[in-house]
Design a protein around this motif. Sequence first.
Motif, PDB file in Angstrom:
ATOM      1  N   ILE A   1      56.030  32.224  11.029  1.00 12.06           N
ATOM      2  CA  ILE A   1      55.544  31.710  12.300  1.00 12.06           C
ATOM      3  C   ILE A   1      54.270  32.452  12.683  1.00 12.06           C
ATOM      4  CG2 ILE A   1      56.062  31.431  14.759  1.00 12.06           C
ATOM      5  CD1 ILE A   1      59.042  31.398  13.973  1.00 12.06           C
ATOM      6  N   ALA A   2      53.259  31.699  13.109  1.00 11.62           N
ATOM      7  CA  ALA A   2      51.997  32.299  13.550  1.00 11.62           C
ATOM      8  C   ALA A   2      52.029  32.506  15.059  1.00 11.62           C
ATOM      9  CB  ALA A   2      50.819  31.406  13.168  1.00 11.62           C
TER      10      ALA A   2
ATOM     11  N   ASP B   1      53.466  28.221  21.400  1.00 14.86           N
ATOM     12  CA  ASP B   1      54.887  27.871  21.334  1.00 14.86           C
ATOM     13  C   ASP B   1      55.626  28.615  20.222  1.00 14.86           C
ATOM     14  OD1 ASP B   1      53.761  26.629  19.132  1.00 14.86           O
ATOM     15  OD2 ASP B   1      54.955  24.800  19.332  1.00 14.86           O
ATOM     16  N   TRP B   2      55.119  29.789  19.828  1.00 10.46           N
ATOM     17  CA  TRP B   2      55.734  30.463  18.688  1.00 10.46           C
ATOM     18  C   TRP B   2      57.180  30.862  18.968  1.00 10.46           C
ATOM     19  CZ3 TRP B   2      57.653  35.458  18.564  1.00 10.46           C
ATOM     20  CH2 TRP B   2      57.236  36.347  19.568  1.00 10.46           C
TER      21      TRP B   2
ATOM     22  N   VAL C   1      58.029  41.671  18.892  1.00 11.21           N
ATOM     23  CA  VAL C   1      59.194  41.767  18.005  1.00 11.21           C
ATOM     24  C   VAL C   1      60.425  42.184  18.800  1.00 11.21           C
ATOM     25  CG1 VAL C   1      60.206  43.025  16.068  1.00 11.21           C
ATOM     26  CG2 VAL C   1      57.848  42.217  15.928  1.00 11.21           C
ATOM     27  N   LEU C   2      60.293  43.225  19.618  1.00  9.66           N
ATOM     28  CA  LEU C   2      61.427  43.708  20.393  1.00  9.66           C
ATOM     29  C   LEU C   2      61.981  42.621  21.310  1.00  9.66           C
ATOM     30  CD1 LEU C   2      63.312  45.940  21.414  1.00  9.66           C
ATOM     31  CD2 LEU C   2      61.475  46.677  22.960  1.00  9.66           C
ATOM     32  N   SER C   3      61.109  41.818  21.882  1.00 11.75           N
ATOM     33  CA  SER C   3      61.546  40.794  22.840  1.00 11.75           C
ATOM     34  C   SER C   3      62.420  39.729  22.205  1.00 11.75           C
ATOM     35  CB  SER C   3      60.326  40.138  23.489  1.00 11.75           C
ATOM     36  OG  SER C   3      59.625  39.324  22.556  1.00 11.75           O
TER      37      SER C   3
ATOM     38  N   LEU D   1      56.477  37.060  11.151  1.00  8.87           N
ATOM     39  CA  LEU D   1      55.414  36.738  12.099  1.00  8.87           C
ATOM     40  C   LEU D   1      54.067  37.135  11.495  1.00  8.87           C
ATOM     41  CD1 LEU D   1      56.946  38.082  15.452  1.00  8.87           C
ATOM     42  CD2 LEU D   1      57.122  35.765  14.487  1.00  8.87           C
ATOM     43  N   VAL D   2      53.087  36.255  11.630  1.00  8.48           N
ATOM     44  CA  VAL D   2      51.709  36.546  11.220  1.00  8.48           C
ATOM     45  C   VAL D   2      50.800  36.245  12.405  1.00  8.48           C
ATOM     46  CG1 VAL D   2      52.082  36.119   8.763  1.00  8.48           C
ATOM     47  CG2 VAL D   2      51.440  34.213  10.260  1.00  8.48           C
TER      48      VAL D   2
END
Length: 325
Positions: free
Chosen positions: A189-190, A195-196, A224-226, A170-171
Amino acid sequence: MRALVQQEFGAPADVLAVVERPIPQPGPGQARVRTLLAAVHNHDLLTARGTYGFKPELPALAGTEAVGVIDALGEGVDHLQIGQRVATGGTFGIWAEYFVANAAGLIPVPEPLTDEMAAQLVSMPFSALSLLDSLGLSAGDWLIQNAANGAVGRMVAQLGAARGINVVGLVRRSAGVEELRASGIERIIATDHDDWRAQLQEVTGGAEIRVGIDSVGGTAVGDVLSTLATNGTLVVFGAMASPTMQIASSDVIFKQATVQGFWGSIVMRDMPADVKGRLFGELVGRVLDGTLTLPVSGTFALEDFSAAVATSTAPGRVGKVLLKP
């Protein structure tokens, strides 16, 4: 000798200055090293600010990772030789023309490795590989990380791929996606796209993500946790944006998630010698065969430390900043 020394804590470019210091003498079990190149890490800059887990007594030298040539040996050191090239990633005070280190902690540098590679081999790459090795992931498992365009993020992606682990990065900005793809790192993925999460489902094919690595803090760690599966593990590696984590209690409870920290200095200190040797062997092999790339974004003299800091902290930087005494 010339060395970067700080008299107070504060902005690194303001509190660190070049001064003349006596050349240090090695004691029993130590070696003196003439510095060739030294790396500038985020944790070095945080230490100068007084906000890292290690806080030196002032006045203090600075820096923790370098490659150099042994030019003096203390009593009882018989496994190293004068003229031998060595690296260290855990010796404080190496932003200087010479430094003294415990001989047991110095790592002989294989001839094929360049100085630029060796100067940044230990701290970040070894931490990234140690982190991967500690997660218990097998080929085919999925891992997600933020700060994917940071130094550690790039290394985790490259090393993970070499081990057959599926790494999603993720960025925070769309430009970072193309930057990484240009370096051969896919599955990026940004999160500035609404809609990431849908993109993540498409990338993984709905596969469960076992581990998440956070290097940002704030709300990003909650993102991140989700994404983790039930019984997933969240590993907190850094706090680039915020020293506070914002995570949903529901994610921790209903996912039965484990949250743990990772500090490379402690992990390396406590690691059994045979494991350390195995991982360093893998690391050198990955660098030499091109699997792991260690680019350099700039090399600066000690007197140009302000410019080195500016380059090191610039958004979108690719490669490590090095100091050349």
